[in-house]
Design an enzyme around this catalytic site. Sequence first.
Site, PDB file in Angstrom:
ATOM      1  N   ARG A 197      -1.664   5.282   0.577  1.00 20.33           N
ATOM      2  CA  ARG A 197      -0.894   4.950   1.772  1.00 20.33           C
ATOM      3  C   ARG A 197      -0.401   3.518   1.715  1.00 20.33           C
ATOM      4  O   ARG A 197       0.719   3.210   2.141  1.00 20.33           O
ATOM      5  CB  ARG A 197      -1.759   5.177   3.020  1.00 20.33           C
ATOM      6  CG  ARG A 197      -0.946   5.287   4.321  1.00 20.33           C
ATOM      7  CD  ARG A 197      -0.789   3.964   5.019  1.00 20.33           C
ATOM      8  NE  ARG A 197      -2.075   3.321   5.182  1.00 20.33           N
ATOM      9  CZ  ARG A 197      -2.235   2.002   5.097  1.00 20.33           C
ATOM     10  NH1 ARG A 197      -1.212   1.206   4.887  1.00 20.33           N
ATOM     11  NH2 ARG A 197      -3.442   1.478   5.251  1.00 20.33           N
ATOM     12  N   GLU A 218      -2.864  -7.233   7.344  1.00 22.84           N
ATOM     13  CA  GLU A 218      -1.841  -7.058   8.378  1.00 22.84           C
ATOM     14  C   GLU A 218      -2.403  -7.282   9.791  1.00 22.84           C
ATOM     15  O   GLU A 218      -2.062  -6.582  10.733  1.00 22.84           O
ATOM     16  CB  GLU A 218      -1.153  -5.699   8.230  1.00 22.84           C
ATOM     17  CG  GLU A 218      -0.375  -5.620   6.916  1.00 22.84           C
ATOM     18  CD  GLU A 218       0.172  -4.252   6.612  1.00 22.84           C
ATOM     19  OE1 GLU A 218       0.490  -3.511   7.548  1.00 22.84           O
ATOM     20  OE2 GLU A 218       0.289  -3.926   5.414  1.00 22.84           O
ATOM     21  N   SER A 257      -4.093 -15.551   8.123  1.00 25.18           N
ATOM     22  CA  SER A 257      -3.749 -15.294   9.522  1.00 25.18           C
ATOM     23  C   SER A 257      -2.805 -16.343  10.106  1.00 25.18           C
ATOM     24  O   SER A 257      -2.327 -16.179  11.223  1.00 25.18           O
ATOM     25  CB  SER A 257      -5.030 -15.241  10.375  1.00 25.18           C
ATOM     26  OG  SER A 257      -5.843 -14.150   9.988  1.00 25.18           O
TER      27      SER A 257
END
Length: 395
Positions: free
Chosen positions: A100, A374, A148
């Site tokens: 994926r 993500e 981040s």
Amino acid sequence: MSASLPAFDPADPLGIDDLLSEEDLAVRDTVRRWAADRVLPHIADWYERGELPGIRELARELGGLGALGMSLHGHGCAGASAVQYGLACLELEAADSGIRSLVSVQGSLAMYAIHRFGSEEQREQWLPRMASGEVIGCFGLTEPDHGSDPGNMRTRARREPGGDWVLDGRKMWITNGSVAGVAVVWARTDEGIRGFVVPTDTAGFSAPEIKHKWSLRASVTSELVLDGVRLPADAVLPAVTGLKGPLSCLSHARYGIVWGSMGAARSSFETAVDYARTREQFGRPIGGFQLTQAKLADMAVELHKGVLLAHHLGRRMDAGKLRPEQISFGKLNNVREAIEICRTSRTILGANGISLEYPVMRHATNLESVLTYEGTVEMHQLVLGKALTGIDAFR
């Protein structure tokens, strides 16, 4: 009245399939069959070896299915709905998170960036070949010291006399990097953060593969090194400046994770149910004991709540109403619950739960990466905290 009710389906206890159209079901079943044929017979071996052999062939096959850049329109892309793309992500991650991730990075990051922010010439040059799987793409945002906090990236692009750009810097934890033919790289410029379309055969570009991973082992993960990479003036993505560019790409990819994580959870849950029906202790199947049934019931509730959440967000995306905060809601909930489902499934399988003969531990370790990339748990909590209170607590 009860005689007219449909039978209870343990595989779909809430009747979620009733929300899907025939085309939705056809997309889901096509991707499920492909994964069962091309991934599941080999994935334990690939994972154990820490390799994804034949990735280029797999990419071309996924392109043939229309799974690359699936929800994009034009330039050879399938133009599928957000729900259909989500269903494909769920089926791919039920096989393995690495598969994926290959599709997400290709379509929701690299292709999406070119499709949304690129020039028409860039779209025509890259998107048809990426949609077919002829060219694999990667997305360079995360850096060794800035995950981040991408606003403080160190990768720099300077404009030379005559208009050329020169890029210097490093990107880290980049899926597809070592096999990519094109990289979308974000860099700091005098104008602000800009995106660049970088053919990977450009002098000064290299992508050494990262080894010794204990998660996403059946996936190509790389470092990107940019050492005086010279690009023409038209390599820059013209339609965006600033962090809103890469962050909008991440939102699109996070949406796929909301669905995909439920695929890993479903695989682990179904494995636990099958095992509980056949594994005997104290003279009876362990599925007949109350504590095991309590675990299965709790897992089923969280799994199908997560699928319903993903479906709801997909309908909102198709209607043009899905906000980034709502995607954060979905990723935060679904990945956390997926990991818990895998861990509980492992307890039902006992010692067998750590064996690669079963998918449970493989999914659990993969999801540790999915939890982080993500957007970490903490970042999505702060996104929602700001949305709920109106107060920015990131700093």
